[in-house]
Design a protein around this motif. Structure first.
Motif, PDB file in Angstrom:
ATOM      1  N   LYS A  16       0.827  -1.212   0.000  1.00 36.67           N
ATOM      2  CA  LYS A  16       0.000   0.000   0.000  1.00 36.67           C
ATOM      3  C   LYS A  16       0.858   1.258   0.000  1.00 36.67           C
ATOM      4  N   ASN A  24      -6.154   6.955   4.856  1.00 35.17           N
ATOM      5  CA  ASN A  24      -7.025   6.021   5.562  1.00 35.17           C
ATOM      6  C   ASN A  24      -6.229   5.244   6.594  1.00 35.17           C
ATOM      7  N   VAL A  84      -6.939   4.456   9.607  1.00 37.19           N
ATOM      8  CA  VAL A  84      -7.708   3.581  10.497  1.00 37.19           C
ATOM      9  C   VAL A  84      -7.924   2.204   9.886  1.00 37.19           C
ATOM     10  N   ASN A  85      -8.485   2.160   8.678  1.00 34.25           N
ATOM     11  CA  ASN A  85      -8.801   0.875   8.054  1.00 34.25           C
ATOM     12  C   ASN A  85      -7.824   0.461   6.970  1.00 34.25           C
ATOM     13  N   LYS A 118      -7.855   0.819   3.796  1.00 33.51           N
ATOM     14  CA  LYS A 118      -8.527   0.112   2.708  1.00 33.51           C
ATOM     15  C   LYS A 118      -8.839   1.066   1.569  1.00 33.51           C
ATOM     16  N   VAL A 119      -9.164   0.469   0.409  1.00 34.58           N
ATOM     17  CA  VAL A 119      -9.757   1.247  -0.676  1.00 34.58           C
ATOM     18  C   VAL A 119     -11.252   0.942  -0.678  1.00 34.58           C
ATOM     19  N   LYS A 179      -9.212  16.514   1.611  1.00 31.47           N
ATOM     20  CA  LYS A 179      -9.879  15.849   2.741  1.00 31.47           C
ATOM     21  C   LYS A 179     -10.375  14.469   2.315  1.00 31.47           C
ATOM     22  N   ALA A 180     -10.055  13.473   3.162  1.00 28.79           N
ATOM     23  CA  ALA A 180     -10.322  12.085   2.793  1.00 28.79           C
ATOM     24  C   ALA A 180     -11.651  11.589   3.348  1.00 28.79           C
ATOM     25  N   ILE A 181     -12.376  10.863   2.495  1.00 28.33           N
ATOM     26  CA  ILE A 181     -13.614  10.214   2.930  1.00 28.33           C
ATOM     27  C   ILE A 181     -13.453   8.728   2.633  1.00 28.33           C
ATOM     28  N   CYS A 182     -13.748   7.887   3.619  1.00 28.56           N
ATOM     29  CA  CYS A 182     -13.531   6.439   3.491  1.00 28.56           C
ATOM     30  C   CYS A 182     -14.837   5.673   3.660  1.00 28.56           C
TER      31      CYS A 182
END
Lengths: 224, 248
Positions: free
Chosen positions: A40, A48, A50-51, A53-54, A62-65
């Motif tokens: 990765k 991301n 925390v997880n 992941k994709v 700003k990231a949204i997962c």
């Protein structure tokens, strides 16, 4: 304001494909970053943590997962071509069935892929039961969203692509046109939609991938 | 909204049910609470939630809404006073992400009273890790929502009354690892909506003891943990995860 949109995805992830579908339906320009999950990127881990992941959508830094969270974010930020129903009760139902799709349907289809013999027969029965529940939600509509593709169509979109691939690999029929007339029609309508059609990953690559997944899992089971 | 009929099918110790109780109380919505016996589910529950047959179910003017976080979001939109979710889409996305994350605690915590030995220890380790991540997210804010008690607080605070059961079964102190979470829990309990909605931690522990005895006595189908390794999901997301289907 110049919008900067980046999508971290893999070539095959059906969850990431949901975000692709939503962005394309809304007519949004974005940059794609393909990830190799065995290695990765630092960016993915930064966006991301925390997880890890994709998919991850990055909007102006700003990231949204989580794919379903991303769908709602896209729908709330860009108002053209609304994806979720406006009525609160219909919205709650759409969210319920999307969650059902991820929690029950996805794993029940997966179980068919990774099993054989009697275990597979039981897995098929469970998957068919779940598919029947989904079909009931369509009623006589062209799409779950009504006349146009909406949130729930995108959430279930993976079925329109992956199920036929699994059927081909295992030489069995899960979604029979006679037993599932409404769902079969939906799968054709969804797959052939001009916006959706251009996004499907290469089918032959997917066949190879899932074949390998099945073989590796059956081998693991045998060696236990 | 006059002439609204609001019924909640619930179970006293359910952290999922508590979320809905808190949301209704925060908004001052009168409702009828119905305690379900999960070993003998009412015809109404089976009719209103035929897919999962689980509580909580909110029945609003005869129409059922299922799944606790979906119910809370429904309540937030229908009764607009005292919003629980922020209005900014990015903040809302963060709130939804963290509310979903909270439920990892359920599966890890459950191992403390359904397993033993190595599996129990690994469940305890997982639980502490998730709690520490949540403590990190809380930081020095009074609530997860910032200055305002919000959606993530509603999602998470019901677990606070389960901490005693986790600690007793796992023989550890959560405060030792996550002092900020304990302070946050106490702060939330000062709100009437929380104090009247959360179960008594000792009653939760009693419930856990009963469940434990039942599992030892015989296989109880209503508490059977059905692990499904979601091979496809693991593969696409590059992470080992187990999807556990629980009938609460």
């Amino acid at each position: 304001m110049a919008e900067e949109l980046k999508l971290f995805r893999t070539w095959s992830s059906p969850f990431a494909l949901r975000v692709v579908h939503a962005l394309k339906i809304k007519g949004l320009e974005y940059e794609t970053i393909f990830e190799d999950l065995s290695s990765k990127s630092a960016s993915l881990l930064q966006y991301n943590p925390v997880n890890k992941k994709v998919p991850v959508l990055v909007h102006n830094g700003k990231a949204i997962c989580e794919s379903l969270v991303i769908l709602e974010y896209i729908d709330e930020t860009w108002k053209q071509c609304p994806l979720l129903p406006r009525d609160p009760y219909e919205k709650a139902k759409a969210r319920f069935w999307a969650k059902f799709g991820d929690e029950k349907l996805f794993s029940s289809i997966g179980n068919v892929l990774i099993s054989q013999g009697k275990e597979q027969e039981e897995a098929i029965a469970a998957a068919v039961q779940n598919l029947k529940l989904i079909e009931e939600q369509l009623q006589e509509k062209k799409f779950f969203g009504g006349e146009t593709i909406g949130y729930l169509d995108i959430a279930f979109g993976w079925t329109a692509n992956l199920i036929s691939i699994l059927e081909e690999i295992m030489d069995l029929k899960l979604v029979d046109e006679e037993k599932f007339p409404v769902l079969s029609a939906w799968m054709h309508n969804f797959s052939d939609d001009p916006v959706i059609k251009q996004c499907w990953p290469p089918r032959d690559k997917l066949v190879v991938k899932f074949q390998a997944m099945r073989e590796s899992h059956l081998k693991t089971v045998l060696s236990q | 909204m006059a002439n609204d009929e609001v019924v909640l099918l619930d179970s006293y110790v359910s952290m999922f049910g508590m979320r809905v109780r808190i949301a209704l109380a925060e908004k001052g919505i009168p409702f009828e609470y119905r305690e379900e016996n999960l070993r003998n589910k009412s015809p109404l529950l089976l009719e209103m939630n035929p897919v999962y047959k689980k509580i909580p179910v909110l029945i609003h003017n005869g129409k059922p809404i299922c799944e606790s976080l979906i119910i809370v979001q429904y309540i937030d939109v229908v009764w607009k006073d005292r919003p629980l979710l922020p209005s900014d889409p990015y903040q809302r996305a963060q709130a939804r992400f963290w509310a979903d994350y909270v439920d990892k605690i359920f599966f890890a915590g459950r191992k403390l009273w359904t397993t033993k030995g190595e599996e129990k220890e690994s469940g305890k380790k997982e639980l502490i890790e998730y709690l520490q991540v949540l403590e990190g997210e809380l930081g020095n804010k009074p609530y997860f929502g910032g200055d305002i008690f919000g959606f993530v607080d509603v999602a998470f605070v019901p677990y606070y009354c389960w901490f005693y059961a986790y600690e007793t079964c796992g023989n550890f102190s959560i405060e030792q690892y996550c002092p900020k979470l304990i302070a946050w829990g106490k702060r939330c309990l000062e709100r009437e909506s929380v104090s009247k909605s959360l179960a008594d931690p000792h009653k939760v522990y009693e419930f856990v003891q009963i469940m434990k005895k039942r599992r030892l006595a015989k296989q109880d189908p209503t508490t059977e943990l059905d692990h499904r390794k979601n091979v496809m999901s693991d593969h696409f997301n590059g992470q080992v995860c187990t999807i556990a289907m629980v009938s609460f």
